[in-house]
Design a protein around this motif. Structure first.
Motif, PDB file in Angstrom:
ATOM      1  N   PRO A 121       0.811  -1.229   0.000  1.00  0.00           N
ATOM      2  CA  PRO A 121       0.000   0.000   0.000  1.00  0.00           C
ATOM      3  C   PRO A 121       0.842   1.277   0.000  1.00  0.00           C
ATOM      4  O   PRO A 121       0.423   2.292  -0.554  1.00  0.00           O
ATOM      5  N   CYS A 122       2.022   1.235   0.619  1.00  0.00           N
ATOM      6  CA  CYS A 122       2.848   2.444   0.676  1.00  0.00           C
ATOM      7  C   CYS A 122       3.244   2.912  -0.724  1.00  0.00           C
ATOM      8  O   CYS A 122       3.401   4.114  -0.972  1.00  0.00           O
ATOM      9  N   LEU A 123       3.389   1.962  -1.651  1.00  0.00           N
ATOM     10  CA  LEU A 123       3.734   2.321  -3.017  1.00  0.00           C
ATOM     11  C   LEU A 123       2.566   3.002  -3.732  1.00  0.00           C
ATOM     12  O   LEU A 123       2.770   3.846  -4.611  1.00  0.00           O
ATOM     13  N   THR A 124       1.344   2.643  -3.338  1.00  0.00           N
ATOM     14  CA  THR A 124       0.170   3.317  -3.915  1.00  0.00           C
ATOM     15  C   THR A 124       0.181   4.788  -3.543  1.00  0.00           C
ATOM     16  O   THR A 124      -0.056   5.665  -4.386  1.00  0.00           O
ATOM     17  N   TRP A 125       0.469   5.068  -2.286  1.00  0.00           N
ATOM     18  CA  TRP A 125       0.532   6.458  -1.839  1.00  0.00           C
ATOM     19  C   TRP A 125       1.709   7.194  -2.461  1.00  0.00           C
ATOM     20  O   TRP A 125       1.595   8.380  -2.799  1.00  0.00           O
ATOM     21  N   LEU A 126       2.817   6.488  -2.632  1.00  0.00           N
ATOM     22  CA  LEU A 126       3.965   7.106  -3.302  1.00  0.00           C
ATOM     23  C   LEU A 126       3.608   7.487  -4.728  1.00  0.00           C
ATOM     24  O   LEU A 126       3.949   8.582  -5.199  1.00  0.00           O
ATOM     25  N   ALA A 127       2.906   6.589  -5.425  1.00  0.00           N
ATOM     26  CA  ALA A 127       2.511   6.868  -6.809  1.00  0.00           C
ATOM     27  C   ALA A 127       1.606   8.099  -6.869  1.00  0.00           C
ATOM     28  O   ALA A 127       1.763   8.956  -7.746  1.00  0.00           O
ATOM     29  N   ARG A 128       0.674   8.208  -5.944  1.00  0.00           N
ATOM     30  CA  ARG A 128      -0.238   9.345  -5.948  1.00  0.00           C
ATOM     31  C   ARG A 128       0.488  10.652  -5.629  1.00  0.00           C
ATOM     32  O   ARG A 128       0.179  11.694  -6.214  1.00  0.00           O
ATOM     33  N   LEU A 129       1.452  10.594  -4.749  1.00  0.00           N
ATOM     34  CA  LEU A 129       2.259  11.779  -4.456  1.00  0.00           C
ATOM     35  C   LEU A 129       3.058  12.195  -5.687  1.00  0.00           C
ATOM     36  O   LEU A 129       3.194  13.385  -5.991  1.00  0.00           O
ATOM     37  N   LEU A 130       3.580  11.200  -6.392  1.00  0.00           N
ATOM     38  CA  LEU A 130       4.328  11.487  -7.614  1.00  0.00           C
ATOM     39  C   LEU A 130       3.437  12.124  -8.673  1.00  0.00           C
ATOM     40  O   LEU A 130       3.864  13.045  -9.386  1.00  0.00           O
ATOM     41  N   VAL A 131       2.198  11.646  -8.778  1.00  0.00           N
ATOM     42  CA  VAL A 131       1.269  12.215  -9.767  1.00  0.00           C
ATOM     43  C   VAL A 131       0.930  13.658  -9.410  1.00  0.00           C
ATOM     44  O   VAL A 131       0.841  14.526 -10.293  1.00  0.00           O
ATOM     45  N   ILE A 132       0.737  13.929  -8.135  1.00  0.00           N
ATOM     46  CA  ILE A 132       0.460  15.303  -7.717  1.00  0.00           C
ATOM     47  C   ILE A 132       1.655  16.204  -8.010  1.00  0.00           C
ATOM     48  O   ILE A 132       1.506  17.317  -8.532  1.00  0.00           O
ATOM     49  N   LEU A 133       2.868  15.717  -7.683  1.00  0.00           N
ATOM     50  CA  LEU A 133       4.089  16.468  -7.996  1.00  0.00           C
ATOM     51  C   LEU A 133       4.202  16.699  -9.500  1.00  0.00           C
ATOM     52  O   LEU A 133       4.515  17.811  -9.954  1.00  0.00           O
TER      53      LEU A 133
END
Length: 335
Positions: free
Chosen positions: A298-310
């Motif tokens: 799950p931590c990678l899902t949140w990382l991906a979403r942070l990357l998309v926002i960035l």
């Protein structure tokens, strides 16, 4: 993406008596197609990272439509340039940097094919045309490398990855359409020559003068090959294995290394080459969400979403600065 080593093309034509708009077309750089790559990558990243959100779907669709429209406009404009200003196009085809950006046209077709998967006929048409053009341009560019008489090690930069690594994009939809062996062919070519070029590029970066200031954003292109490679490879094998992990964690390490040098990139003013920030980051975002699905982390899902926002923030800034540069007449000018 332009460089200080890029001088005005040696083969130029007289523009006396030509309207300002036609002069702009004559100087339309092939590097502008990198803008579509960034926008298409952002559209796909939003769709993949927030699959259950209708808002995200709407954002993705809007960006994808805009990217498609921009691609058609640029394709038409560059086609007009090819017909009316052949000498200028020929000069770009012999340029040590701009030569490597011609395959962005085929990569854009392949990326838009992924985005428009919901319309099979359109997706298949884009993929077929992109696949054939990618092969032709790879052969042309690599033949130019082998037969050149004016390239030097100082001309090498991460942008040289584009012609060969574009082949790794082919399997993403190639598997979707059932062309397994053809997909393996393109993946093999892209992966092998990525490793060859990685050695050459690292030698250039470590043991020669630093890249020209306006080429600094191209460091981010180092993110793209392992990220796209991971996406294509997991599609080819239908799951996650140690080879896929190697590709993904290589991409993640590159992201960490680039992040440690964030202030260096922050100080770089806007150039068209700044669009090099966008697509590689989009590729990493998509690779991260796929890694999260396959590894159940799950931590990678949140990382991906942070990357998309960035990525969204960066692309918004790039669009704004590109519009400002266009209004100021700083795009489509002789260098």
């Amino acid at each position: 993406m332009s460089s200080s080593v890029m001088t005005e093309p040696s083969e130029t034509i007289s523009h006396e008596g030509i309207s300002p708009m036609k002069k702009r077309v004559a100087y339309l750089p092939i590097t502008l197609f990198s803008i579509v790559m960034g926008l298409a990558g952002l559209a796909i990243a939003w769709e993949k990272s927030f699959q259950e959100s209708q808002l995200a779907h709407g954002i993705s669709l809007s960006i994808g439509i805009f990217a498609t429209a921009l691609f058609i406009i640029l394709l038409g404009a560059y086609g007009w340039k090819t017909l009316r200003h052949t000498h200028e196009v020929r000069a770009e085809l012999h340029h040590p940097m701009r030569l490597n950006f011609f395959p962005t046209i085929s990569v854009n077709m392949l990326l838009l094919s992924v985005f428009w998967q919901s319309i099979p006929v359109l997706a298949m048409t884009l993929w077929s045309a992109g696949m054939l053009l990618q092969l032709a341009l790879t052969l042309y560019v690599m033949s130019s490398w082998l037969n050149h008489s004016h390239f030097t090690i100082e001309h090498v930069n991460p942008g040289w990855f584009i012609p060969v690594v574009g082949n790794i994009v082919v399997p993403i939809n190639g598997i979707y359409f059932g062309y397994e062996e053809l997909s393996w062919f393109f993946f093999s070519v892209g992966l092998l020559f990525w490793l060859v070029l990685l050695t050459i590029v690292m030698h250039r970066l470590l043991f020669h003068d630093q890249l020209a200031f306006r080429l600094t954003p191209t460091y981010f292109i180092l993110l793209a090959p392992p990220s796209i490679g991971f996406i294509s490879y997991t599609g080819l094998i239908g799951g996650l294995d140690n080879g896929a992990r190697l590709l993904y964690y290589c991409a993640l390490f590159w992201a960490m290394l680039l992040g440690c040098n964030a202030m260096r990139f922050w100080r770089v003013p806007f150039f068209i080459s700044s669009w090099a920030f966008s697509f590689p980051l989009a590729a990493l975002s998509i690779a991260t969400i796929k890694m999260a699905e396959l590894s159940q982390q799950p931590c990678l899902t949140w990382l991906a979403r942070l990357l998309v926002i960035l990525l969204s923030v960066i692309v918004s800034w790039l669009v704004l600065r590109t519009v400002q540069a266009a209004r100021q007449g700083k795009i489509c000018t002789p260098e």
